[in-house]
Design an enzyme around this catalytic site. Structure first.
Site, PDB file in Angstrom:
ATOM      1  N   ARG A   1       7.333   1.534  -1.405  1.00 57.40           N
ATOM      2  CA  ARG A   1       7.138   0.127  -1.043  1.00 57.40           C
ATOM      3  C   ARG A   1       7.248  -0.007   0.475  1.00 57.40           C
ATOM      4  O   ARG A   1       8.078   0.661   1.109  1.00 57.40           O
ATOM      5  CB  ARG A   1       8.209  -0.744  -1.698  1.00 57.40           C
ATOM      6  CG  ARG A   1       8.057  -0.902  -3.206  1.00 57.40           C
ATOM      7  CD  ARG A   1       6.839  -1.743  -3.586  1.00 57.40           C
ATOM      8  NE  ARG A   1       6.745  -1.940  -5.015  1.00 57.40           N
ATOM      9  CZ  ARG A   1       5.953  -1.240  -5.836  1.00 57.40           C
ATOM     10  NH1 ARG A   1       5.185  -0.283  -5.357  1.00 57.40           N
ATOM     11  NH2 ARG A   1       5.925  -1.516  -7.128  1.00 57.40           N
TER      12      ARG A   1
ATOM     13  N   HIS B   1      -2.767   0.953  -1.241  1.00 56.66           N
ATOM     14  CA  HIS B   1      -1.955   1.012  -2.467  1.00 56.66           C
ATOM     15  C   HIS B   1      -2.756   1.623  -3.632  1.00 56.66           C
ATOM     16  O   HIS B   1      -2.838   1.043  -4.713  1.00 56.66           O
ATOM     17  CB  HIS B   1      -1.442  -0.393  -2.824  1.00 56.66           C
ATOM     18  CG  HIS B   1      -0.162  -0.376  -3.605  1.00 56.66           C
ATOM     19  ND1 HIS B   1       0.885  -1.225  -3.377  1.00 56.66           N
ATOM     20  CD2 HIS B   1       0.244   0.404  -4.641  1.00 56.66           C
ATOM     21  CE1 HIS B   1       1.880  -0.983  -4.222  1.00 56.66           C
ATOM     22  NE2 HIS B   1       1.507   0.022  -4.999  1.00 56.66           N
TER      23      HIS B   1
HETATM   24  C1  OXD Z   1       3.916   0.995  -9.017  1.00 55.70           C
HETATM   25  C2  OXD Z   1       2.885   1.044  -7.987  1.00 55.70           C
HETATM   26  O1  OXD Z   1       5.057   0.622  -8.743  1.00 55.70           O
HETATM   27  O2  OXD Z   1       1.720   1.320  -8.290  1.00 55.70           O
HETATM   28  O3  OXD Z   1       3.589   1.328 -10.170  1.00 55.70           O
HETATM   29  O4  OXD Z   1       3.199   0.817  -6.817  1.00 55.70           O
END
Ligand code: OXD
Length: 308
Positions: free
Chosen positions: A223, A271
């Protein structure tokens, strides 16, 4: 399962798909359980409809939605990282669990291995040389860079195993392992797979980059909130880090004027390192729903106090 489970009484199952596409999830659930209907969230849904929702399948809660779901019993996360579903206004009685797709860990490991190899084998240099029609060999032994993987769950271990198989020494770090900066001091490459919790928010700051040997590399597949981005930019610009590959950022989607776009040495991807397959999401969701209806333990429960 061919009919809606009895205790939900055909209550709508709310789908909070954003930021992934809703249609493939809706289709996969319909294929596996034709009696179940997912209701994709939209801001126009009225309170009477929301008041009937007992189950949410989703990625993140829009702000202010949780209090509008008084009948909510279960939240099933499509994402491995659940922090955006653990809304502060989600009642403690609501159960939270998540989908665990083994292929997602594999996808992450493939992304991480690709970024590591690209960096340690100098592939960007050869790409630039090709553009300039330069056929120049640089001396390079097989890579033995020391890697520290932050977070040693399913994803962290899959990344670690892939890198070990490529000949790189790997150290896994979790919060119980000892001081973070001691681990960083031994790492040429740091890979972040940690869950985002209050304890890990902003963990990777100027002091963390300073703890690494000069010229290290950072890969983030967890993240953006783990990283103090201005400190990362400063560390790359100062040469303390050779660069970074960021599949996740503090603000997603990244706005046009995000300073991360412009930093030489920083690679941005939107992402995409790994995504759970819709059919796996559907089968685990349907199995979870059956467990809920039977009063059995949910697969892959989330400890809301720990945040994962
Ligand atoms: C998850 C992501 O947490 O794809 O699955 O970031």
């Amino acid at each position: 399962m061919s009919t809606a489970p009895h205790t939900t009484h055909n209550a709508p199952i709310l789908l909070l798909a954003d930021p992934v596409m809703a249609a493939p999830i809706v289709a996969a659930v319909a294929a596996q359980a034709p009696g179940l209907q997912l209701l994709p969230y939209s801001r126009t849904l009225d309170d009477a409809t929301l008041a009937r929702v007992q189950v949410v399948l989703g990625w993140r809660f829009p702000a202010g939605l949780a209090p509008r779901l008084p009948a909510l019993r279960w939240v099933c996360s499509m994402a491995a990282g659940v922090e955006k579903l653990l809304a502060p206004d989600l009642p403690a009685s609501v159960l939270v669990s998540r989908v665990v797709d083994p292929d997602q860990a594999l996808g992450m490991a493939q992304y991480v291995a690709a970024m590591v190899l690209r960096q340690v084998r100098g592939l960007d240099t050869y790409r630039q040389q090709q553009q300039a029609r330069q056929w120049v060999r640089h001396p390079m032994a097989a890579a033995r860079h020391r890697v520290c993987v932050l977070g040693w769950g399913a994803v962290g271990q899959a990344c670690g195993q892939a890198l070990q198989a490529l000949g790189l020494p790997v150290q896994g770090w979790r919060r119980s392992s000892g001081p973070l900066h001691d681990a960083l001091a031994q790492a040429d490459i740091v890979v972040n797979t940690l869950p985002l919790t209050p304890a890990t928010q902003g963990l990777l700051d100027a002091q963390a980059w300073q703890a690494m040997p000069r010229g290290g590399y950072f890969i983030n597949v967890a993240r953006g909130g783990h990283v103090v981005e201005p400190d990362l930019i400063a560390a790359v610009q100062a040469g303390q880090l050779a660069g970074a590959a960021l599949d996740v950022q503090a603000t997603e989607p990244m706005p046009d004027d995000d300073p991360l776009w412009q930093v030489p040495g920083i690679t941005i991807t939107p992402h995409i390192a790994a995504q759970s397959s819709p059919s796996t999401v559907a089968s685990q969701f349907v199995a979870g729903l059956q467990a809920l209806e039977a009063g059995q333990a949910l697969p892959h429960p989330v400890d809301r106090a720990l945040g994962y």
